[in-house]
Design a protein around this motif. Structure first.
Motif, short mmCIF file in Angstrom:
data_model
loop_
_atom_site.label_atom_id
_atom_site.label_comp_id
_atom_site.label_asym_id
_atom_site.label_seq_id
_atom_site.Cartn_x
_atom_site.Cartn_y
_atom_site.Cartn_z
N HIS A 93 0.85 -1.20 0.00
CA HIS A 93 0.00 0.00 0.00
C HIS A 93 0.89 1.25 0.00
CE1 HIS A 93 -3.39 -2.63 0.90
NE2 HIS A 93 -2.65 -3.18 1.85
N PHE A 94 0.47 2.26 -0.74
CA PHE A 94 1.25 3.49 -0.86
C PHE A 94 0.49 4.66 -0.24
CE2 PHE A 94 2.56 0.88 -4.50
CZ PHE A 94 3.93 0.83 -4.29
N SER A 95 1.27 5.55 0.37
CA SER A 95 0.70 6.78 0.92
C SER A 95 1.65 7.92 0.56
CB SER A 95 0.53 6.68 2.44
OG SER A 95 -0.01 7.87 2.96
N TYR A 96 1.09 9.07 0.15
CA TYR A 96 1.90 10.18 -0.31
C TYR A 96 1.05 11.45 -0.27
CZ TYR A 96 -0.40 7.73 -4.16
OH TYR A 96 -1.31 7.02 -4.92
N PRO A 97 1.67 12.61 -0.35
CA PRO A 97 0.90 13.86 -0.29
C PRO A 97 -0.05 13.98 -1.50
CG PRO A 97 3.24 14.28 0.02
CD PRO A 97 3.12 12.87 -0.42
N VAL A 98 -1.25 14.46 -1.23
CA VAL A 98 -2.23 14.67 -2.30
C VAL A 98 -2.94 16.00 -2.08
CG1 VAL A 98 -2.61 12.23 -2.80
CG2 VAL A 98 -3.97 13.35 -1.02
N ILE A 99 -3.73 16.40 -3.06
CA ILE A 99 -4.51 17.64 -2.99
C ILE A 99 -5.97 17.32 -3.32
CG2 ILE A 99 -2.58 19.13 -3.65
CD1 ILE A 99 -3.85 19.15 -6.51
N PRO A 100 -6.91 18.14 -2.85
CA PRO A 100 -8.31 17.94 -3.25
C PRO A 100 -8.48 18.24 -4.74
CG PRO A 100 -8.12 19.38 -1.32
CD PRO A 100 -6.76 19.25 -1.89
N ARG A 101 -9.22 17.41 -5.43
CA ARG A 101 -9.50 17.69 -6.85
C ARG A 101 -10.48 18.85 -6.99
NH1 ARG A 101 -7.33 13.82 -10.22
NH2 ARG A 101 -6.93 11.76 -9.32
N LYS A 102 -11.38 18.99 -6.01
CA LYS A 102 -12.31 20.11 -6.00
C LYS A 102 -12.62 20.47 -4.56
CE LYS A 102 -16.29 17.00 -6.51
NZ LYS A 102 -17.47 16.65 -7.33
N SER A 103 -13.17 21.62 -4.37
CA SER A 103 -13.45 22.12 -3.02
C SER A 103 -14.36 21.15 -2.26
CB SER A 103 -14.12 23.49 -3.11
OG SER A 103 -14.42 23.98 -1.83
N GLY A 104 -13.97 20.87 -1.03
CA GLY A 104 -14.77 19.99 -0.19
C GLY A 104 -14.36 18.53 -0.24
N ASP A 105 -13.48 18.17 -1.18
CA ASP A 105 -13.00 16.79 -1.29
C ASP A 105 -12.17 16.40 -0.07
OD1 ASP A 105 -14.21 16.21 -3.62
OD2 ASP A 105 -12.40 16.15 -4.86
N LYS A 106 -12.20 15.11 0.26
CA LYS A 106 -11.32 14.54 1.28
C LYS A 106 -10.47 13.47 0.59
CE LYS A 106 -14.40 15.41 5.21
NZ LYS A 106 -15.14 14.80 6.35
N PRO A 107 -9.41 13.90 -0.08
CA PRO A 107 -8.67 12.97 -0.93
C PRO A 107 -7.82 11.98 -0.13
CG PRO A 107 -7.52 15.06 -0.84
CD PRO A 107 -8.81 15.24 -0.09
#
Length: 378
Positions: free
Chosen positions: A79-93
């Motif tokens: 399993h991989f974990s890394y920094p991410v960003i929301p694709r749109k406002s309100g997302d919990k990526p």
């Protein structure tokens, strides 16, 4: 990823494999590697080695079903974990939202840094995070039974992006399910949560020796040895930096730096205001601002080396030596130290969402004071 694919780092590989062979493998480790030293490739190769069904001495076999899946980054127990960003406002990526992009990125840029990754996923001026939602997803995944391998592996890249929400993982790290292995690949020890750092084994990976980078550039990138030595000298153990120098020899940062210094020394207020506006624009973004600051620091470091070392030992081009000589006339050793301190402070404030226009305007004024040898305003 094979251990054989990694540039150098045989000592670290042997240390890890010795622990496996002697049944002394820590269930939670941090591979602390400076940028471009191969921390991520080492973590990927180790994960593949653990799931391999037919290990071959110092490497995985590459032919079993587990290796084939690991090489494609689709093994169900890695399993991989890394920094991410929301694709749109309100997302919990969560990381799995970007699984396809991650596989492509790792295949193309295994020595890339967090900036490269965030630009790859279109972050622009957004800053990535490993969120509380991601931590909950990690806990859920690792509490499931393994699918194929005796091991369940979490490879977390850049745990520095974990805020206090990372404390949610402490119980799992302290009392993990059987045969669960945490591999955290980091660059900056000071930015890792102390609570996590104290519960993991620290494996330090050194910057790459100059000869290893020369060898990699000549063999992997077909670079003439003379040019490879010049690049390896400037890269200072950072293979990513070496590739950047190779691919972007006419980097825009050089033009930005030259225009900035010209505006400062010529006291060109209109030109300086135009430069500041450009640096603070949405097109540049915070990550680009940070990269520019790092570039300037890198230029100063190499200028100091040219001043106090034999240029023939550094294998610099004549153009690079000429540029260093110009900087020598503009600032002495003490002034360069002050400039580096100002740039470090600017980098710190950019990371904390400082207003770009105010920051670069103030930084320009402070550099004017430094170049003139006047005390800095408080």
């Amino acid at each position: 990823m094979f251990f054989a694919d990694i540039i150098g780092q045989e000592a670290t590989r042997d240390q890890i494999l010795h622990a496996v062979e002697n049944n002394r493998l820590s269930h939670a480790m941090i591979m602390l590697a400076p940028e471009g030293a191969g921390g991520l490739p080492m973590g990927l190769a180790f994960a593949q080695y653990l799931v391999c069904e037919n290990r071959q001495g110092h490497d995985s076999c590459g032919q079993c079903s587990a290796c084939v899946k690991a090489q494609k980054y689709i093994h169900p127990d890695i399993h991989f974990s890394y920094p991410v960003i929301p694709r749109k406002s309100g997302d919990k990526p969560v990381s799995t939202d970007y699984a396809a992009e991650w596989r492509e990125f790792v295949a193309q840029q295994p020595y890339g840094n967090a900036y490269d990754w965030l630009q790859f996923i279109g972050a622009e001026n957004k800053q990535g995070n490993i969120t509380a939602h991601e931590c909950q997803d990690i806990i859920r995944k690792l509490n499931l039974k393994s699918f194929e391998s005796p091991f369940k592996i979490l490879l977390m890249w850049m745990p520095e992006y974990l805020g206090n929400e990372g404390n949610r993982l402490l119980k799992l790290i302290e009392e993990p399910p059987a045969n669960t292995v945490f591999i955290l690949v980091a660059e900056n020890q000071e930015q890792i949560l102390a609570t996590i750092l104290s519960r993991t084994q620290l494996i330090k990976i050194n910057p790459l020796p100059k000869e290893e980078i020369v060898k990699a550039l000549t063999q992997r990138n077909a670079v003439p040895e003379t040019r490879a030595r010049q690049i390896a000298t400037i890269a200072s153990g950072n293979y990513r930096e070496a590739v950047q120098l190779l691919n972007h020899s006419d980097n825009d940062y050089h033009e930005l730096l030259r225009n900035w210094l010209n505006a400062i020394f010529m006291q060109n207020r209109a030109g300086l205001q135009e430069w500041v506006d450009h640096m603070a624009s949405a097109k540049m973004g915070r990550e680009n601002q940070k990269q520019f600051i790092r570039y300037f620091i890198n230029v100063l470091e190499h200028s100091l080396r040219v001043q106090y070392m034999d240029p023939s030992q550094l294998a610099f081009t004549q153009e690079e030596i000429d540029f260093a000589e110009k900087l020598k006339k503009l600032a002495n050793l003490g002034q360069m130290g002050q400039i580096m301190e100002e740039l470090d402070n600017a980098y710190y404030h950019i990371e904390r969402n400082a207003n770009g226009k105010i920051l670069f305007h103030a930084l320009s004024i402070r550099l004017q004071y430094v170049f003139k040898g006047r005390p800095l305003p408080v």
